[in-house]
Design a protein around this motif. Sequence first.
Motif, PDB file in Angstrom:
ATOM      1  N   MET A 111       0.850  -1.165   0.000  1.00 44.86           N
ATOM      2  CA  MET A 111       0.000   0.000   0.000  1.00 44.86           C
ATOM      3  C   MET A 111       0.900   1.234   0.000  1.00 44.86           C
ATOM      4  SD  MET A 111      -3.218   0.552   2.603  1.00 44.86           S
ATOM      5  CE  MET A 111      -3.407  -1.196   2.861  1.00 44.86           C
ATOM      6  N   ASP A 112       0.773   2.074  -1.028  1.00 45.00           N
ATOM      7  CA  ASP A 112       1.661   3.223  -1.161  1.00 45.00           C
ATOM      8  C   ASP A 112       1.414   4.304  -0.107  1.00 45.00           C
ATOM      9  OD1 ASP A 112       3.000   2.144  -3.312  1.00 45.00           O
ATOM     10  OD2 ASP A 112       1.695   3.098  -4.794  1.00 45.00           O
ATOM     11  N   HIS A 113       0.188   4.740   0.038  1.00 39.35           N
ATOM     12  CA  HIS A 113      -0.164   5.789   0.993  1.00 39.35           C
ATOM     13  C   HIS A 113      -1.391   5.345   1.773  1.00 39.35           C
ATOM     14  CE1 HIS A 113       2.714   8.541  -0.775  1.00 39.35           C
ATOM     15  NE2 HIS A 113       2.275   8.136  -1.958  1.00 39.35           N
ATOM     16  N   PRO A 114      -1.194   4.476   2.776  1.00 41.21           N
ATOM     17  CA  PRO A 114      -2.355   3.901   3.470  1.00 41.21           C
ATOM     18  C   PRO A 114      -3.206   4.934   4.208  1.00 41.21           C
ATOM     19  CG  PRO A 114      -0.311   3.234   4.525  1.00 41.21           C
ATOM     20  CD  PRO A 114       0.062   3.927   3.256  1.00 41.21           C
ATOM     21  N   ALA A 115      -2.603   5.985   4.737  1.00 36.15           N
ATOM     22  CA  ALA A 115      -3.396   7.002   5.441  1.00 36.15           C
ATOM     23  C   ALA A 115      -4.336   7.704   4.464  1.00 36.15           C
ATOM     24  CB  ALA A 115      -2.492   8.003   6.147  1.00 36.15           C
ATOM     25  N   GLN A 116      -3.831   8.048   3.282  1.00 32.18           N
ATOM     26  CA  GLN A 116      -4.685   8.704   2.290  1.00 32.18           C
ATOM     27  C   GLN A 116      -5.779   7.769   1.785  1.00 32.18           C
ATOM     28  OE1 GLN A 116      -5.105  11.801   1.424  1.00 32.18           O
ATOM     29  NE2 GLN A 116      -3.552  12.385   2.907  1.00 32.18           N
ATOM     30  N   LYS A 117      -5.475   6.479   1.690  1.00 29.66           N
ATOM     31  CA  LYS A 117      -6.490   5.505   1.275  1.00 29.66           C
ATOM     32  C   LYS A 117      -7.602   5.431   2.321  1.00 29.66           C
ATOM     33  CE  LYS A 117      -7.098   0.694  -0.258  1.00 29.66           C
ATOM     34  NZ  LYS A 117      -8.384   0.976  -0.811  1.00 29.66           N
ATOM     35  N   ILE A 118      -7.229   5.407   3.600  1.00 32.26           N
ATOM     36  CA  ILE A 118      -8.234   5.392   4.678  1.00 32.26           C
ATOM     37  C   ILE A 118      -9.107   6.638   4.585  1.00 32.26           C
ATOM     38  CG2 ILE A 118      -8.532   5.676   7.185  1.00 32.26           C
ATOM     39  CD1 ILE A 118      -7.799   2.866   6.789  1.00 32.26           C
ATOM     40  N   VAL A 119      -8.485   7.806   4.428  1.00 28.52           N
ATOM     41  CA  VAL A 119      -9.230   9.065   4.338  1.00 28.52           C
ATOM     42  C   VAL A 119     -10.191   9.019   3.159  1.00 28.52           C
ATOM     43  CG1 VAL A 119      -9.009  11.546   3.853  1.00 28.52           C
ATOM     44  CG2 VAL A 119      -7.528  10.457   5.554  1.00 28.52           C
ATOM     45  N   SER A 120      -9.704   8.572   2.021  1.00 26.37           N
ATOM     46  CA  SER A 120     -10.532   8.479   0.825  1.00 26.37           C
ATOM     47  C   SER A 120     -11.722   7.540   1.041  1.00 26.37           C
ATOM     48  CB  SER A 120      -9.688   8.013  -0.359  1.00 26.37           C
ATOM     49  OG  SER A 120     -10.478   7.837  -1.494  1.00 26.37           O
ATOM     50  N   ASP A 121     -11.462   6.391   1.655  1.00 18.74           N
ATOM     51  CA  ASP A 121     -12.533   5.421   1.887  1.00 18.74           C
ATOM     52  C   ASP A 121     -13.540   5.923   2.923  1.00 18.74           C
ATOM     53  OD1 ASP A 121     -11.578   3.707  -0.033  1.00 18.74           O
ATOM     54  OD2 ASP A 121     -10.498   2.425   1.383  1.00 18.74           O
ATOM     55  N   LEU A 122     -13.069   6.617   3.960  1.00 18.96           N
ATOM     56  CA  LEU A 122     -13.996   7.191   4.937  1.00 18.96           C
ATOM     57  C   LEU A 122     -14.876   8.250   4.276  1.00 18.96           C
ATOM     58  CD1 LEU A 122     -11.698   7.508   8.086  1.00 18.96           C
ATOM     59  CD2 LEU A 122     -13.657   5.968   7.807  1.00 18.96           C
ATOM     60  N   ARG A 123     -14.282   9.032   3.379  1.00 19.95           N
ATOM     61  CA  ARG A 123     -15.079  10.024   2.635  1.00 19.95           C
ATOM     62  C   ARG A 123     -16.100   9.332   1.743  1.00 19.95           C
ATOM     63  NH1 ARG A 123      -9.905  13.821   1.264  1.00 19.95           N
ATOM     64  NH2 ARG A 123     -10.095  15.202   3.094  1.00 19.95           N
ATOM     65  N   ASP A 124     -15.682   8.249   1.083  1.00 22.73           N
ATOM     66  CA  ASP A 124     -16.616   7.489   0.236  1.00 22.73           C
ATOM     67  C   ASP A 124     -17.773   6.918   1.058  1.00 22.73           C
ATOM     68  OD1 ASP A 124     -15.070   8.006  -1.995  1.00 22.73           O
ATOM     69  OD2 ASP A 124     -14.146   6.008  -2.054  1.00 22.73           O
ATOM     70  N   ASN A 125     -17.524   6.666   2.351  1.00 20.12           N
ATOM     71  CA  ASN A 125     -18.559   6.125   3.237  1.00 20.12           C
ATOM     72  C   ASN A 125     -19.425   7.218   3.861  1.00 20.12           C
ATOM     73  OD1 ASN A 125     -17.630   3.587   2.663  1.00 20.12           O
ATOM     74  ND2 ASN A 125     -16.548   3.313   4.592  1.00 20.12           N
ATOM     75  N   GLY A 126     -19.224   8.471   3.434  1.00 17.87           N
ATOM     76  CA  GLY A 126     -20.117   9.544   3.858  1.00 17.87           C
ATOM     77  C   GLY A 126     -19.609  10.462   4.955  1.00 17.87           C
ATOM     78  N   LEU A 127     -18.386  10.239   5.441  1.00 16.74           N
ATOM     79  CA  LEU A 127     -17.833  11.144   6.449  1.00 16.74           C
ATOM     80  C   LEU A 127     -17.146  12.317   5.764  1.00 16.74           C
ATOM     81  CD1 LEU A 127     -16.296   8.613   8.982  1.00 16.74           C
ATOM     82  CD2 LEU A 127     -18.426   9.878   9.191  1.00 16.74           C
ATOM     83  N   TYR A 128     -17.163  13.464   6.417  1.00 13.49           N
ATOM     84  CA  TYR A 128     -16.482  14.650   5.898  1.00 13.49           C
ATOM     85  C   TYR A 128     -15.189  14.812   6.680  1.00 13.49           C
ATOM     86  CZ  TYR A 128     -21.067  15.389   3.938  1.00 13.49           C
ATOM     87  OH  TYR A 128     -22.243  15.219   3.255  1.00 13.49           O
ATOM     88  N   LEU A 129     -14.055  14.757   5.980  1.00 14.08           N
ATOM     89  CA  LEU A 129     -12.755  14.888   6.612  1.00 14.08           C
ATOM     90  C   LEU A 129     -12.012  16.060   5.996  1.00 14.08           C
ATOM     91  CD1 LEU A 129     -13.362  11.611   6.677  1.00 14.08           C
ATOM     92  CD2 LEU A 129     -11.054  11.583   7.551  1.00 14.08           C
ATOM     93  N   ASP A 130     -11.553  16.952   6.853  1.00  9.82           N
ATOM     94  CA  ASP A 130     -10.734  18.081   6.422  1.00  9.82           C
ATOM     95  C   ASP A 130      -9.376  17.976   7.093  1.00  9.82           C
ATOM     96  OD1 ASP A 130     -12.676  19.455   4.842  1.00  9.82           O
ATOM     97  OD2 ASP A 130     -13.647  20.087   6.700  1.00  9.82           O
ATOM     98  N   GLU A 131      -8.331  18.006   6.291  1.00  8.60           N
ATOM     99  CA  GLU A 131      -6.983  17.938   6.849  1.00  8.60           C
ATOM    100  C   GLU A 131      -6.678  19.245   7.571  1.00  8.60           C
ATOM    101  OE1 GLU A 131      -2.526  16.477   5.568  1.00  8.60           O
ATOM    102  OE2 GLU A 131      -4.087  16.628   4.057  1.00  8.60           O
ATOM    103  N   VAL A 132      -6.210  19.125   8.813  1.00  7.72           N
ATOM    104  CA  VAL A 132      -5.899  20.321   9.596  1.00  7.72           C
ATOM    105  C   VAL A 132      -4.414  20.417   9.934  1.00  7.72           C
ATOM    106  CG1 VAL A 132      -8.216  20.638  10.519  1.00  7.72           C
ATOM    107  CG2 VAL A 132      -6.599  19.197  11.759  1.00  7.72           C
ATOM    108  N   GLY A 133      -3.607  19.469   9.459  1.00  7.17           N
ATOM    109  CA  GLY A 133      -2.159  19.549   9.600  1.00  7.17           C
ATOM    110  C   GLY A 133      -1.565  18.476  10.490  1.00  7.17           C
ATOM    111  N   ASP A 134      -0.320  18.132  10.203  1.00  3.70           N
ATOM    112  CA  ASP A 134       0.464  17.163  10.983  1.00  3.70           C
ATOM    113  C   ASP A 134      -0.236  15.819  11.165  1.00  3.70           C
ATOM    114  OD1 ASP A 134       2.638  18.896  11.336  1.00  3.70           O
ATOM    115  OD2 ASP A 134       1.704  19.815  13.095  1.00  3.70           O
ATOM    116  N   GLY A 135      -0.940  15.358  10.134  1.00  5.78           N
ATOM    117  CA  GLY A 135      -1.604  14.063  10.204  1.00  5.78           C
ATOM    118  C   GLY A 135      -2.972  14.092  10.861  1.00  5.78           C
ATOM    119  N   TRP A 136      -3.464  15.264  11.235  1.00  2.66           N
ATOM    120  CA  TRP A 136      -4.771  15.403  11.889  1.00  2.66           C
ATOM    121  C   TRP A 136      -5.844  15.755  10.867  1.00  2.66           C
ATOM    122  CZ3 TRP A 136      -5.996  13.928  16.637  1.00  2.66           C
ATOM    123  CH2 TRP A 136      -4.969  13.777  17.583  1.00  2.66           C
ATOM    124  N   PHE A 137      -7.028  15.162  11.054  1.00  2.00           N
ATOM    125  CA  PHE A 137      -8.183  15.428  10.210  1.00  2.00           C
ATOM    126  C   PHE A 137      -9.374  15.752  11.095  1.00  2.00           C
ATOM    127  CE2 PHE A 137      -5.360  12.788   7.824  1.00  2.00           C
ATOM    128  CZ  PHE A 137      -5.430  13.280   6.534  1.00  2.00           C
TER     129      PHE A 137
END
Length: 124
Positions: A1-27
């Motif tokens: 998995m190249d960028h697992p954190a970004q994949k998780i974020v993408s999948d959580l967004r696909d599942n209907g959650l709204y995630l905004d990156e706020v810096g240093d790995g925090w959403f």
Amino acid sequence: MDHPAQKIVSDLRDNGLYLDEVGDGWFAVTVDSASGTPDAFLHLTDDDVERYVRGMSAEDVDGVFGPETTPAEASYRLTLIHLEESLLSHHPRVRYVVLDGEEILTFDTRSSPEFPAGDYQWTS
């Protein structure tokens, strides 16, 4: 998995959650986009996601999603489910969700205690 954190974020967004990156790995995570107030803050780094996924044993994931699913894919899917459950658990306070090795840690904000009405005097 190249960028697992970004994949998780993408999948959580696909599942209907709204995630905004706020810096240093925090959403900032919002369940209802109309509320405008984050329900939780999620900390994700690639290393944290990889450690959590690798922490699952073959027995943990064997057959969970059927015989056609590889152990690696099953581990990832379970990680996504565990994170989503942590983020969506109903709680009146803002949650902080952090992957820590083989655990997902959840911290809640604490409000000041509300004392009943009265004439209070502090003494020492």
